[in-house]
Design a protein around this motif. Structure first.
Motif, PDB file in Angstrom:
ATOM      1  N   ARG A  22      37.720  46.551  46.001  1.00  0.00           N
ATOM      2  CA  ARG A  22      38.339  45.876  47.155  1.00  0.00           C
ATOM      3  C   ARG A  22      38.520  44.386  46.881  1.00  0.00           C
ATOM      4  O   ARG A  22      39.501  43.783  47.303  1.00  0.00           O
ATOM      5  CB  ARG A  22      37.493  46.072  48.404  1.00  0.00           C
ATOM      6  N   ILE A  23      37.565  43.804  46.197  1.00  0.00           N
ATOM      7  CA  ILE A  23      37.678  42.376  45.865  1.00  0.00           C
ATOM      8  C   ILE A  23      38.821  42.168  44.873  1.00  0.00           C
ATOM      9  O   ILE A  23      39.658  41.284  45.052  1.00  0.00           O
ATOM     10  CB  ILE A  23      36.351  41.829  45.309  1.00  0.00           C
ATOM     11  N   ARG A  24      38.854  43.001  43.816  1.00  0.00           N
ATOM     12  CA  ARG A  24      39.912  42.852  42.807  1.00  0.00           C
ATOM     13  C   ARG A  24      41.304  43.048  43.405  1.00  0.00           C
ATOM     14  O   ARG A  24      42.260  42.397  43.008  1.00  0.00           O
ATOM     15  CB  ARG A  24      39.698  43.862  41.686  1.00  0.00           C
ATOM     16  N   PHE A  43      39.120  34.191  40.126  1.00  0.00           N
ATOM     17  CA  PHE A  43      37.858  34.051  40.853  1.00  0.00           C
ATOM     18  C   PHE A  43      37.449  35.387  41.475  1.00  0.00           C
ATOM     19  O   PHE A  43      36.295  35.790  41.385  1.00  0.00           O
ATOM     20  CB  PHE A  43      37.974  32.971  41.928  1.00  0.00           C
ATOM     21  N   LEU A  44      38.394  36.083  42.110  1.00  0.00           N
ATOM     22  CA  LEU A  44      38.076  37.369  42.719  1.00  0.00           C
ATOM     23  C   LEU A  44      37.625  38.378  41.663  1.00  0.00           C
ATOM     24  O   LEU A  44      36.709  39.167  41.908  1.00  0.00           O
ATOM     25  CB  LEU A  44      39.273  37.906  43.501  1.00  0.00           C
ATOM     26  N   ALA A  45      38.226  38.349  40.485  1.00  0.00           N
ATOM     27  CA  ALA A  45      37.806  39.244  39.405  1.00  0.00           C
ATOM     28  C   ALA A  45      36.369  38.940  38.986  1.00  0.00           C
ATOM     29  O   ALA A  45      35.561  39.850  38.768  1.00  0.00           O
ATOM     30  CB  ALA A  45      38.747  39.120  38.214  1.00  0.00           C
ATOM     31  N   ARG A  46      36.045  37.652  38.908  1.00  0.00           N
ATOM     32  CA  ARG A  46      34.674  37.250  38.549  1.00  0.00           C
ATOM     33  C   ARG A  46      33.677  37.700  39.612  1.00  0.00           C
ATOM     34  O   ARG A  46      32.610  38.243  39.305  1.00  0.00           O
ATOM     35  CB  ARG A  46      34.618  35.738  38.379  1.00  0.00           C
ATOM     36  N   VAL A  47      34.022  37.501  40.887  1.00  0.00           N
ATOM     37  CA  VAL A  47      33.145  37.926  41.978  1.00  0.00           C
ATOM     38  C   VAL A  47      32.960  39.447  41.949  1.00  0.00           C
ATOM     39  O   VAL A  47      31.847  39.960  42.103  1.00  0.00           O
ATOM     40  CB  VAL A  47      33.699  37.462  43.348  1.00  0.00           C
ATOM     41  N   ALA A  48      34.044  40.174  41.731  1.00  0.00           N
ATOM     42  CA  ALA A  48      33.980  41.632  41.676  1.00  0.00           C
ATOM     43  C   ALA A  48      33.086  42.099  40.530  1.00  0.00           C
ATOM     44  O   ALA A  48      32.282  43.022  40.699  1.00  0.00           O
ATOM     45  CB  ALA A  48      35.385  42.213  41.528  1.00  0.00           C
TER      46      ALA A  48
END
Length: 89
Positions: A22-24, A43-48
């Protein structure tokens, strides 16, 4: 300071729990003078990725917890005397 919200907290507010996918896959509305979409995606990929690692670790900890509890129960059961020894209890 407020405690961190849980998946149940966010689900009760109408938001599904966050997952790495969902984040990606999250997309934002484009604005005239908005943020760099590539930077947001990175950034979203890193958080995911970090969320995926944390969830994997949490699953491992939960499984280990079950294993330890089972071993403790087994050990405790083995410590209970099966017959009374004379003069005890």
């Amino acid at each position: 300071m407020r405690p961190p919200s849980t998946s149940a907290d966010t689900a009760s507010r109408g938001h599904p729990p966050l997952t790495p996918d969902r984040i990606r896959d999250r997309r934002f509305t484009a604005r005239r003078r908005g943020l760099d979409p590539d930077e947001i995606a990175a950034f979203l990929a890193r958080v995911a990725d970090e969320l995926a690692v944390a969830r994997t670790a949490l699953t491992a900890v939960r499984e280990e917890n079950v294993r330890i509890k089972d071993a403790l129960r087994s050990w405790q059961s083995a410590q209970i005397p099966t017959t009374r020894e004379p003069g005890r209890w």
